[in-house]
Write a protein that holds these residues in place. Structure first.
Motif, short mmCIF file in Angstrom:
data_model
loop_
_atom_site.label_atom_id
_atom_site.label_comp_id
_atom_site.label_asym_id
_atom_site.label_seq_id
_atom_site.Cartn_x
_atom_site.Cartn_y
_atom_site.Cartn_z
N CYS A 74 15.52 -1.17 3.42
CA CYS A 74 16.20 -0.77 2.18
C CYS A 74 16.12 0.75 2.06
O CYS A 74 15.37 1.39 2.78
CB CYS A 74 15.53 -1.40 0.98
N SER A 75 16.87 1.30 1.13
CA SER A 75 16.84 2.75 0.99
C SER A 75 15.60 3.22 0.24
O SER A 75 14.96 4.19 0.62
CB SER A 75 18.10 3.25 0.29
N SER A 76 15.24 2.55 -0.84
CA SER A 76 14.11 2.97 -1.66
C SER A 76 13.61 1.78 -2.47
O SER A 76 14.39 1.12 -3.15
CB SER A 76 14.56 4.10 -2.59
N VAL A 77 12.31 1.53 -2.41
CA VAL A 77 11.73 0.38 -3.10
C VAL A 77 10.39 0.78 -3.69
O VAL A 77 9.55 1.36 -3.00
CB VAL A 77 11.51 -0.80 -2.12
N ALA A 78 10.16 0.45 -4.96
CA ALA A 78 8.90 0.79 -5.62
C ALA A 78 7.85 -0.30 -5.44
O ALA A 78 6.66 -0.02 -5.36
CB ALA A 78 9.13 1.06 -7.10
N VAL A 79 8.30 -1.56 -5.40
CA VAL A 79 7.34 -2.67 -5.31
C VAL A 79 7.97 -3.87 -4.62
O VAL A 79 9.17 -4.12 -4.78
CB VAL A 79 6.80 -3.05 -6.71
N VAL A 80 7.15 -4.58 -3.84
CA VAL A 80 7.57 -5.83 -3.21
C VAL A 80 6.48 -6.86 -3.47
O VAL A 80 5.31 -6.51 -3.67
CB VAL A 80 7.83 -5.71 -1.70
N ALA A 81 6.87 -8.12 -3.46
CA ALA A 81 5.91 -9.22 -3.59
C ALA A 81 5.92 -10.04 -2.32
O ALA A 81 6.98 -10.36 -1.78
CB ALA A 81 6.27 -10.10 -4.78
N VAL A 82 4.74 -10.37 -1.84
CA VAL A 82 4.59 -11.22 -0.66
C VAL A 82 4.44 -12.65 -1.16
O VAL A 82 3.63 -12.92 -2.06
CB VAL A 82 3.36 -10.80 0.16
N ILE A 83 5.21 -13.57 -0.58
CA ILE A 83 5.18 -14.96 -1.06
C ILE A 83 4.62 -15.93 -0.02
O ILE A 83 4.61 -17.13 -0.26
CB ILE A 83 6.58 -15.42 -1.53
N ASP A 84 4.14 -15.42 1.08
CA ASP A 84 3.54 -16.26 2.12
C ASP A 84 2.03 -16.00 2.16
O ASP A 84 1.60 -14.84 2.22
CB ASP A 84 4.16 -15.95 3.48
N GLU A 85 1.26 -17.06 2.15
CA GLU A 85 -0.19 -16.94 2.11
C GLU A 85 -0.76 -16.20 3.32
O GLU A 85 -1.66 -15.36 3.19
CB GLU A 85 -0.80 -18.35 2.03
N ASN A 86 -0.25 -16.48 4.51
CA ASN A 86 -0.77 -15.83 5.71
C ASN A 86 -0.45 -14.34 5.74
O ASN A 86 -1.31 -13.53 6.10
CB ASN A 86 -0.23 -16.51 6.97
N PHE A 87 0.78 -13.97 5.37
CA PHE A 87 1.12 -12.55 5.31
C PHE A 87 0.26 -11.84 4.26
O PHE A 87 -0.23 -10.74 4.48
CB PHE A 87 2.60 -12.34 5.00
N ALA A 88 0.08 -12.47 3.11
CA ALA A 88 -0.72 -11.86 2.04
C ALA A 88 -2.15 -11.62 2.52
O ALA A 88 -2.72 -10.55 2.31
CB ALA A 88 -0.70 -12.76 0.80
N LYS A 89 -2.71 -12.61 3.18
CA LYS A 89 -4.08 -12.50 3.69
C LYS A 89 -4.21 -11.36 4.69
O LYS A 89 -5.13 -10.54 4.63
CB LYS A 89 -4.49 -13.82 4.33
N GLN A 90 -3.27 -11.29 5.64
CA GLN A 90 -3.33 -10.25 6.67
C GLN A 90 -3.09 -8.85 6.09
O GLN A 90 -3.73 -7.88 6.51
CB GLN A 90 -2.31 -10.55 7.78
N LEU A 91 -2.19 -8.74 5.14
CA LEU A 91 -1.93 -7.44 4.51
C LEU A 91 -3.16 -6.97 3.74
O LEU A 91 -3.52 -5.78 3.80
CB LEU A 91 -0.71 -7.51 3.60
N LYS A 92 -3.83 -7.87 3.03
CA LYS A 92 -5.06 -7.51 2.32
C LYS A 92 -6.12 -7.03 3.31
O LYS A 92 -6.81 -6.04 3.06
CB LYS A 92 -5.61 -8.70 1.54
N LEU A 93 -6.25 -7.74 4.43
CA LEU A 93 -7.21 -7.37 5.47
C LEU A 93 -6.95 -5.96 5.99
O LEU A 93 -7.87 -5.14 6.14
CB LEU A 93 -7.11 -8.36 6.64
N GLN A 94 -5.69 -5.68 6.28
CA GLN A 94 -5.33 -4.36 6.80
C GLN A 94 -5.57 -3.26 5.76
O GLN A 94 -6.00 -2.16 6.09
CB GLN A 94 -3.87 -4.34 7.26
N ALA A 95 -5.29 -3.57 4.50
CA ALA A 95 -5.52 -2.59 3.43
C ALA A 95 -7.01 -2.30 3.30
O ALA A 95 -7.41 -1.14 3.09
CB ALA A 95 -4.95 -3.10 2.12
N GLU A 96 -7.85 -3.32 3.44
CA GLU A 96 -9.30 -3.12 3.38
C GLU A 96 -9.78 -2.27 4.55
O GLU A 96 -10.64 -1.39 4.38
CB GLU A 96 -10.02 -4.47 3.38
N LYS A 97 -9.24 -2.51 5.74
CA LYS A 97 -9.61 -1.70 6.91
C LYS A 97 -9.24 -0.24 6.69
O LYS A 97 -9.95 0.66 7.12
CB LYS A 97 -8.92 -2.22 8.17
N GLU A 98 -8.12 -0.02 6.05
CA GLU A 98 -7.63 1.34 5.78
C GLU A 98 -8.61 2.08 4.86
O GLU A 98 -8.81 3.28 4.99
CB GLU A 98 -6.25 1.26 5.12
N ARG A 99 -9.21 1.36 3.92
CA ARG A 99 -10.12 1.99 2.94
C ARG A 99 -11.48 2.30 3.54
O ARG A 99 -12.22 3.09 2.98
CB ARG A 99 -10.27 1.07 1.73
#
Length: 100
Positions: A74-99
């Motif tokens: 997309c051209s510009s997006v402020a917020v997205v919602a993840v609706i799949d449990e596995n994607f949500a889990k993996q994204l949270k994991l990656q965000a924690e690693k980043e911190r």
């Protein structure tokens, strides 16, 4: 955010597991498992994102709206919602690693 986080968001989009934009998320809020926010939404959008609440975790990224939009085609997006449990889990994991 790291490359794995960005890739996961792109895959989630391609597989139909993202809801894009605040208005769409609000309409389908019961499906959202995780919100991913750009670093530069307007003050109004920030308040709206917080108001969604419903116990859904929010990841505030270091990506601006344009960068987040580019990842998901997309051209510009402020917020997205993840609706799949596995994607949500993996994204949270990656965000924690980043911190770390």
């Amino acid at each position: 955010m790291n490359d794995k986080f960005r890739s996961l968001l792109g895959f989630a989009r391609k597989s139909g597991n993202l809801i894009i934009g605040f208005d769409n998320i609000r309409k389908k809020s019961s499906k959202a498992l995780l919100l991913v926010s750009a670093s530069d939404p307007s003050e109004r959008t920030k308040k709206n994102i917080e108001s969604l609440g419903f116990g859904c975790p929010i990841i505030r990224t270091d990506m601006n709206k344009r960068e987040l939009g580019n990842i998901i085609g997309c051209s510009s997006v402020a917020v997205v919602a993840v609706i799949d449990e596995n994607f949500a889990k993996q994204l949270k994991l990656q965000a924690e690693k980043e911190r770390e």
